[in-house]
Every structure is written in C-alpha cells, then in structure tokens.
Design a protein around this motif. Sequence first.
Motif: not given
Length: 789
Positions: A61-63, A67-69, A73-74
């Motif tokens: 989950d951490l990775e 990885s979200i750049s 929208n999050t």
Amino acid sequence: MRELAITILSSLLFFLILLFAFIGFQNNTKRLPFYHYPSGLIVNIGEGNRVHWGNSVIQEDLEKFESISDFSNTESIRLHIKDTKGDIYEEDFKLTTIRKTDVLGVFFSDLFLAFFSLAIAVYFYYSTRDALIFGFFFNFGLIILSNVFVLTFKNSIFLFVLTLYLGSFLQYHLIYRLRGKEINSKWLLPQVLISFIMAMIASQEKYDMILIERVVLVAHAITVLFGSINIIANIYEIIRSKPQEEALLKRIVLVFSIFLYVALPISILFFDGYPWFFVHRSLFIITYLLFILSFFYGTYRYTFVPSLVIFTPSIVTLILVSIILGTYIGSIFILDFILPIRYLKDRWVFNLIYLFLVTAYLIPLKLRVKELFDYWFFEQNPKLSEGINKITALLSSPLSMRKTILTINRTVKDTVNVSNIIILIPGDQFASTDLKNIDFVRISPQSEIWNYFRSTDRVTVTSHLEYGIGLRETLYNFLKGLNVQLAFPAFDSSSNKKNIQAMILIGEKLDKKYFSIGELKFINEVVKISGMLLENYSLLEDEIQKRKIVRDIQTASIVDNTLRLILPSEVKGIDYGYISKPAVGISGDYLDIIPVSQTKMIVLLGDVAGHGLGTGFLVSAIKGIVREQLRNGTSLEGLFREINSFFRARYKGNEFMTLLGGIFDSNQNIFKYVNAGHLSLIEMRADGQIKLHSKTQRVLGILETDYHAQELKLLPGTKLFLYSDGITEAFSERDEIFGEDTLIDFLHFNAEKTVKEIPPLLDAKMTNFRGNREQSDDITFIGLSFTPN
C-alpha cells in the motif's frame, strides 16, 4: 563571551541549513494524515489517528501511494494496517495538504532538541576543547534531525543510519573516557568505515524495508551492547572507588543518563514501539532533554563557573536583555489593551521611541544592574565584606611579602571555607627569592601545563577535565593531586596584553557545596589584589637589579615633581623635619606639606603601589589633584574621595594607594586626619609616652568608600610621626626585619631630640641596619612638633 558568541553563530547557521533543507526537499503537497517510517511504522506525532500509533502500513500500500504523481483527483486512499498482534485491517484515510513550513511546527520539539544538542557540542568544544564530547552531542543532534527528515520526506536514510552507527561507536569511546582512559586513534578509521558502509547499503537499498530494518536493528543492538558495558563499568567504578556525597551523586546521575540514552531509542524502534507508542510523545522529549542535562551534570560539575567568575558579565547581560524585552512586551500590552494612544498606533513610531530610550539609558542601566548585583551577592554578605576589608588592610600593614601572602591565603580559606590556596608561578619568576612555606609552587615555564595556562584567559575548572585524555588528563591529575578545584589567572596589569604571571589555585570547599556567586566574586577580587602584589614584588626585584642603570635615566621633570618638596612658609606653632629616599631613582612615596593659613597646615604621606617611572607619574598626578581640590575649597574627606575616584576611574581597581593625611590647627590644638589603609600614626607626648593610632579605612583605588575624619587633641610638646613601609619592612643582611618595634624603640631613645634632628638620625640607623644589603623600598619619614600659640 567568545564561546557564547560562537555558539549563537553556530546556532544561526544550523537554522539556515535547516531552512534550505526543507525548501529543497519534496514537492508533493498532499500526504497521509500521519507520520511513518519507510518500514510503515506509524509514530505517535500529532493527536489525530491515535488508535493507529505503533501499527504498520503494509508495504504494498505504501508503494502504491508513493507511486501516485498527480493528487488532483485523489482525496483519500484505502490502506491495509497491521496491528501489534499481527492482525490486518483496512481503513480509508483522507489525504491532508501540508506546507513545508508546517513541518517545522509539528516537529518543533525535535528540532529544539537537535539545536540544543548542537549548542552543547559547540559550547564544549570552544570552552574545553573536548572533541569527543563535541562529536558525541553533535552526532546526537544529527540523529534527531535526520529522523525528522526520514519521517517527513523519506529522505536522509544515509545520514540517519550513519549517525546511528557513529553514535554507537562514540559511546564505545565514552566507556573509556568516563574512566579517564584513552583509545588509540587508529580505531576511529574502521569505525567510521563501518558506519559509512552500512549507511551506503541502507541508502542504495532504501526500497528493501526488511533490509533497512535489519541494518537499524544492528545499530541499536551495538548501542545496547556498549551501553550495557558502559553502565556496568561505571557501577563497578562506584563500588571500587566508593565516592562520597556529591561525587557519588554524579556517578549515579551519569549511569542514569547512559541508561536513558540506550533505553529510549530501543523502546521506540527495536521493539516496534510497543508499549511506548501509547504514551504521549512529550514523554520522549522530556526524557531526551533529561538525558542531556543529566549527562551534563554527571560529567561536568562546575559547567557554568567560568561565566560566573569573570565579573559575571554573562549574567548581567541576561538580566539586561530580560529587562529590555520585559519592558517592551509590557509597553506593547499597555498600548494595545489598556491605554491605547492614537499617536503610537503605528508600531514603527513606538519602536523608534523605544530604540532611542534604550540607546540613551542602556549604559547607566547596565552600571546600575551591576551595582545591584554586586551589592546583593557580595557587599550584603558580612563574611565576604569583612574578608575583603581585612585583605585590603593588609596592603598597608608593616608586613613582609611572605607574611602578607600567608595572611591573605589564611583569610581566603576562612572566608570561603576551602581546603587550600596555592600560587603557581613559572620557575624563572622570583628566581633569587626563597619561597618555602608560603604556599608557592614553581613549575617549569616550558612545561605543557604552564603553556596551557598561559594560552587561556579563562578560569580552569578541575572537574571539567575529569574525563579528559592527553594534556587534559595530565592537567587533571596535576590539579587533583594538589586538591585544587578552580585555577584563576593572575594577570600582569602593567602590560596592554593579558600576560599571566601566576595562577591562583583554589581548593575544594570543605562543606562540599558549590561556590556561590558572591564567593566567586570575592575570590576574583582577591586574585586581582594578589596579582598586584606579585607584580609589585616582581617589578621591585627587577628594578633593584637594574637600579644603577635606572638612576642614570634623565627624568628631571618627574624627579622635580616627586622628590623636590616645595617647602611652605613657616606656620606658627608647627615645626617639622623629614627624609625621602627613593629605592630606584623615582619615588613611589607621596609626601606633601601645604600651608592653609598662618596657623593651619596640611600634611599628606602616601604610598603608591610599585616603583619607578609609572609611580612617579602617579605621584605627580596626585599632587596636581590635591592642589586643584584645595584651591576649590574641598574638605579633607572630599579630598580622599576625589583621589579614590581618580584611581577607580582610571585604573579600574588595578592600581591602589595608601594615604595618611591631616590638618594641623595650632589655634584649636587639634590634628584632624584620615587614614586610608596607611601605617599607624605615632603620637609621642612631651613626657616620651608613645601611642599608636592604627584605625584605618579602605585603601584608595579598590572600592567606592565614604571616608570619615578623626580628630586628635594635641598637648604642648606633642610630636607626631608619619612614615612609609620602606622603613618598617627594611631587611638586614641576615633577613631580619626592621619592624615597628625597632622604630618605636628608636623614637623612645631620641625623645629629647627635635623633629629636625630625628630624621637624619633615623636614616643613619637604617643604613647601619641594612649593612651591605640594597635598599629595597622607598623610604619616607616626617616628624612634626606642636607648640600652642
């Protein structure tokens, strides 16, 4: 003050580096609502998400999150959390927006501890040159700082692991240092290399969280190992040496501080935080701070003594800063809430006015604070005041240098309750003088110990050196062997540079307590007086050796002012005779006879500390002051106060003078006089009966004093005699002192002689008494006879 300034500058540099570090790290503005290590361990920072403290986020989950750049929208993310029992649960976490500067507020306590550790490291290095303690605390601060970077930006893994390992190895060195031993420097290289290699492995494999945990685990295991050895070694030392009272307390506190250093990091990381993560985080901050302070006390008993000793400038400065800040904050509060003034609504107007007032009154305020400080801690203490008065009175007593030093040492011991006091001098000083049995210790001027003292202008504290190595260990053993706690430098005030001519070594307090501020100031004043005595004796010894050369110096103008007495016109009812013989061409004795009227005459006899040209100028200046003040109508008491003010303003307590002076009045049959630390006034009546008037007041040039005159009723045929210590402290070839008793016997024997006949007879007797021994001090004697009108 130099150490304080360097510490402040280093602290500012620390904050600048910290600021640029935060600006340069990480661009993401959204993050999880809690702080965690790269392993996923959630730490107890912030009040939110308390239920998750000590649990771990699953690595997958951490990775995924990292990885979200694009976070536009999050708004939230679902994470799997493993609790301390190994059970896994899911929960949605709303992302939070945080600015980089917000991190400074969240981790303020951590950054404060890092700064505090850095300040201690810098202070120790510049005040004691202790590189090991400097490295230990500096590394400790870097551990805390890199921990903040790891938690906030997931950076600085290299620095974090490097400092963890270096901290473990530095503690290994402390095992020996705290027992006064030394580890060969060749061991430093492999320790640094091991730390560097482990940090490189962690940095290169930062995505392998299991490996990083094991690397950190090994670092803490080494910390536990060396910490346990350190604790056992210190406990063994306590049992073996059986220290008493405060020494025992120091050892116990030291063991306690080592335990805190080892236990807390292990409890947080080594055991996955359980059960510490359920305790409020302020406990960690308090515990870390307690470790620093307890280690501070356990290793350096008199840490802040140097700041207190040197005329307490640091404390006075702190009081001034507190007063200025307090008045500023109080004024702002009044103007904003209690008494708003329209004209001061703009803050810059008030700031300008306040700045002007502070600039105008800062110096008077500082002087006033210092006066109050001296009054409450020194002058209000009757024991200390009595001690300093007794010592200043010794300066004018008819005693040899040997007896004066012994009496001063005994007075200091009784006043501040210390075991001993020793005067340490280089072996080439007073080379031809026997210094046995007067608490002097000679040391080679080329020795490393004397070179250490000569290279510093600070007070040396023995307990600062207790865990030292190399020169520090040698110096500690030397001072400890003499049972000395404080070493004060005695400076040569005749030079513009701070040349140390002796070290005044003060022993341990017999009651095992700390020196109070008043006692430290008392010792500092005694050191200044002792320094003047040593300097005068040194100058005297040098000038006697060169007296034939000095006598050839062309100093006609000075000789004219100091030796040629301007004889007054005859005053009715008063007759006089005198001798004045300098030891080395220029006299340090001051003799003046000034008619006031046909029936009044002023007589002044004083002794300026020292000999030669310098004292000649002083005598000449005193003559000018006396005549100027008398022309202005100054009273006898006012005359003494003016001379005292001149010395204090010009020489700041580094020069002093004894003076006996009075006014003869043949109409009223009285002699009104003031004795400022000079030798006794001798009264011989017509029947040959002699009486000594020995009541004196404080020496001129030491402290502010309100002088009071005494009155002596004169009978017909009375003779009065004033003299300098060059008469009573003259020595024969067999080291016999002329003394006051011999002078009184001489006056008894010549009671029928006139005051004009007595001085040359005394000169002949003293010449016969000295034999082939050189005259060592200025000789001045005056006799006065009184016949009523």
